[in-house]
Design an enzyme around this catalytic site. Structure first.
Site, PDB file in Angstrom:
ATOM      1  CG  HIS A  67     -27.671 -18.401  12.547  1.00 48.02           C
ATOM      2  ND1 HIS A  67     -28.460 -19.461  12.928  1.00 48.02           N
ATOM      3  CD2 HIS A  67     -27.033 -17.995  13.665  1.00 48.02           C
ATOM      4  CE1 HIS A  67     -28.303 -19.697  14.213  1.00 48.02           C
ATOM      5  NE2 HIS A  67     -27.446 -18.813  14.690  1.00 48.02           N
ATOM      6  CG  ASP A 121     -31.935 -16.577  18.189  1.00 47.35           C
ATOM      7  OD1 ASP A 121     -30.803 -16.550  18.716  1.00 47.35           O
ATOM      8  OD2 ASP A 121     -32.316 -17.502  17.457  1.00 47.35           O
TER       9      ASP A 121
END
Length: 676
Positions: A267, A349
């Site tokens: 992230h 993702d």
């Protein structure tokens, strides 16, 4: 003569329909669609049979999935196909949580013929609200006669610490299931997840996690993984997948080719796994290989660099990096498709994570993703208001241009859309004929299934079976306080201390062997001073007859002696040791914190940090912070639950801020000196 006229009329009408189908809502030109001769021939045959006297009428043949998919592909424009491959989120819209369908969002879905959306906690606050939102999302595409393919409505409902639904059954999480060693529990957990999502209208779950958490410094996977043992991950992941997919919900194995041996959260940066294919086959790929063999519906990619698999590097303002696996044809096509033989759907993702967003433009990321062999680009841009729609327009325009200039192959796009439509058909998302179900019927079904007493009972059973006791010097546990004695409860967060207090009070009422006690609480944070400077905590320690400390550690920085997450518990345990006060460490997340608290007389692992599902917030309809782990651990401290779990990971020694090769505890430890 009658049959000849029918053939002429049908041929003309079909040709007219095909010419119209090329006119997309954004004005894209029709790309040479073929006539749907299968449908024409089928109708002609039926008319011929009806026109012949004294002949039995043949039963109508239902088209196969392949026939339906081929027919649909033939009538879709290129832009409509690309729309099936784009999956944004609408978690916020115009500054507020998007819990009911905003008209502008509906128009975006319709305008771009989107194939799916992903929901987050901001979207799903309550059972009836979620059911209506999903219903309304699907009504948008139903109203489009030119392209009425239902949406993939997706969510990350892993169980445990990644639980999106505002109401329902939270479950203990994957590492807790790993501690039980039970495929039956893993399948039951998948069945609960699948049935509750199905009742809400959500048809794709982004789980289970098949990462092997063999790096104790991993900041993003941790208890989301079943184990550090790839065989156990494969066994339990396979069972959970079966439970989900048996409910008619698509399951997704993530994060390929394996995010467990990383020390960076993708992230916020780009992790690198510097392993050869042979090394990956010995560990990371084992669970994925099993999932493929047993029919997993989807696989989600990981944003990790694999320099020994993909040698292309990225030059960006952040520096030089290996091309992430999500964008790598050597990883996606070479390893996943060709080496492992996977023919199902591949989804990225989230593409707005910094591992991607820091190094590529939005269009670059999507185009590279498709070139690598991925079928669905998840969250390629951030859409939060009507002003953001121009970003989506740019992505579509750039993908179309890439096809026109030969950078992207339309044949590859067709294969991706074929896989998307096939899964939608086989999972019952896109049916030949739909039996109408009213919103009221959906609401009644959801209210019956989501968070049902049967699900909650199973949740409690499997959570209690996961509780793991790895230390119990001089049979410190279970605590047996006398009436009027004082228990001090410490943890990093108020909802955690509240959960433990509430459970203790319920034991006083219901268990019979716990008399009325005094309870003191304290929460510690990064700003908590050392004990010699903390008069409030010192006074509570002096008054305590028993001490419970919750520890919530998710990365190696929190294990360092300079971190309050380390030194607050350590100082309390040292004082408790001097005063011979019974004390217990209850590890609420990654179990590696037990390695840095040697003075704790007892150590109990529950693998989840969220508060009580029946805690104070639940009365207001908010259970997002709820979880069954803490109540189960608290009941074990007082002897109402016998710890049965076994460590699902190795716990290495931690010295001088680093994990060592030597072990503090090993895979399989548990059941230490328990005496009820």
């Amino acid at each position: 003569m009658f049959l000849s006229k029918v053939l002429v009329i049908l041929t003309v009408n079909t040709a007219k329909q095909q010419s119209c189908r090329g006119q997309n809502k954004r004005g894209a030109e029709h790309m040479g669609q073929k006539l749907n001769w299968t449908a024409t021939l089928g109708l002609t045959t039926a008319l011929l049979a009806a026109s012949l006297p004294m002949q039995p009428v043949a039963a109508e043949t239902t088209p196969s999935v392949t026939e339906r998919v081929d027919a649909q592909l033939d009538q879709m424009t290129l832009e409509q196909k690309i729309g099936q491959m784009i999956m944004p989120d609408f978690r916020l819209w115009d500054g507020v949580n998007h819990t009911q369908l905003a008209p502008e969002v509906g128009r975006v879905i319709d305008r771009f013929d989107l194939g799916g959306v992903i929901l987050f906690a901001e979207n799903v606050s309550a059972t009836e609200q979620t059911t209506k939102l999903v219903h309304d999302l699907q009504e948008v595409v139903k109203s489009d006669a030119s392209n009425d393919i239902p949406l993939f409505v997706t969510i990350d409902q892993e169980g445990g610490i990644v639980t999106r639904l505002g109401t329902g059954t939270n479950l203990p999480g994957n590492m807790a299931l790993g501690a039980t060693r039970s495929a039956s529990y893993a399948e039951a957990a998948g069945g609960i997840i699948g049935s509750e999502l199905k009742a809400l209208g959500i048809n794709v779950n982004f789980g289970p996690v098949l990462d092997v958490n063999n790096n104790p410094g991993n900041p993003v996977i941790g208890v989301r993984s079943f184990s550090s043992d790839p065989q156990l991950v494969g066994k339990l992941g396979s069972a959970m997948t079966q439970g989900i997919q048996e409910q008619g919900v698509a399951a997704t194995a993530k994060h390929f080719p394996g995010h467990g041996d990383t020390a960076v959260d993708s992230h916020y940066g780009l992790p690198v796994v510097d392993k050869s294919l042979a090394e990956l086959k010995q560990l990371e790929l084992i669970p994925f290989k099993r999932a493929i063999a047993e029919g997993i519906d989807m696989i989600m990619t990981a944003h990790i660099g694999m320099p020994q698999i993909e040698d292309e590097v990225v030059e960006s303002k952040q520096g030089t990096f290996p091309l992430p696996a999500t964008l790598s044809d050597d990883v996606i096509t070479g390893v996943l498709r060709e080496e492992l033989g996977y023919e199902g759907l591949v989804v990225t993702d989230a593409l707005n994570m910094q591992a991607i967003a820091d190094n590529f433009t939005e269009s670059e990321a999507v185009i590279k993703t498709f070139k690598a062999g991925v079928d669905i680009a998840l969250m390629p841009t951030i859409l939060r208001s009507a002003n953001d729609v121009t970003k989506l327009e740019s992505i579509f325009d750039d993908v179309l241009a890439a096809v026109e200039n030969g950078d992207l192959s339309e044949a590859d796009i067709n294969r991706s859309v074929e896989r998307i439509l096939t899964l939608k058909a086989t999972r019952g998302i896109w049916n030949e004929t739909d039996t109408p179900v009213t919103l009221d019927e959906k609401l009644a079904q959801a209210n019956t299934i989501v968070g049902s007493p049967e699900h909650k009972a199973l949740e409690r059973e499997m959570t209690e079976a996961a509780v793991t006791l790895v230390k119990n010097d001089k049979k410190t546990l279970p605590f047996k306080p006398k009436k009027g004695e004082t228990i001090l409860v410490l943890s990093p967060a108020k909802d955690q201390t509240d959960s433990m207090v509430k459970t203790i009070r319920s034991l006083e009422k219901n268990a019979g062997n716990l008399k009325r006690v005094n309870i003191l609480t304290e929460n510690y944070t990064a700003l908590t001073p050392h004990l010699e400077q903390n008069q409030v905590l010192q006074e509570k320690l002096d008054a305590a007859d028993y001490i419970i400390i919750g520890s919530n550690v998710n990365n190696s920085d929190k294990l360092k002696a300079t971190s309050a997450d380390h030194y607050v518990p350590a100082e309390v345990f040292r004082q408790a040791k001097r005063t011979k006060t019974p004390s217990v460490l209850i590890s609420l997340r990654n179990p590696y914190d037990v390695a840095v608290q040697p003075d704790a007389k007892a150590q109990l692992l529950v693998y989840g940090f969220k508060g009580d599902p029946n805690g104070p917030d639940s009365e207001a309809g908010n259970t997002k912070s709820a979880g069954p782990n803490l109540p189960a651990g608290t009941r074990a401290i007082f002897g109402e639950v016998k710890p049965q779990g076994k460590l699902p990971v190795d716990v290495p020694k931690f010295e001088d801020g680093l994990f060592k090769e030597a072990l503090h505890l090993e895979f399989g430890d548990g059941f230490r000196n328990w005496n009820r």
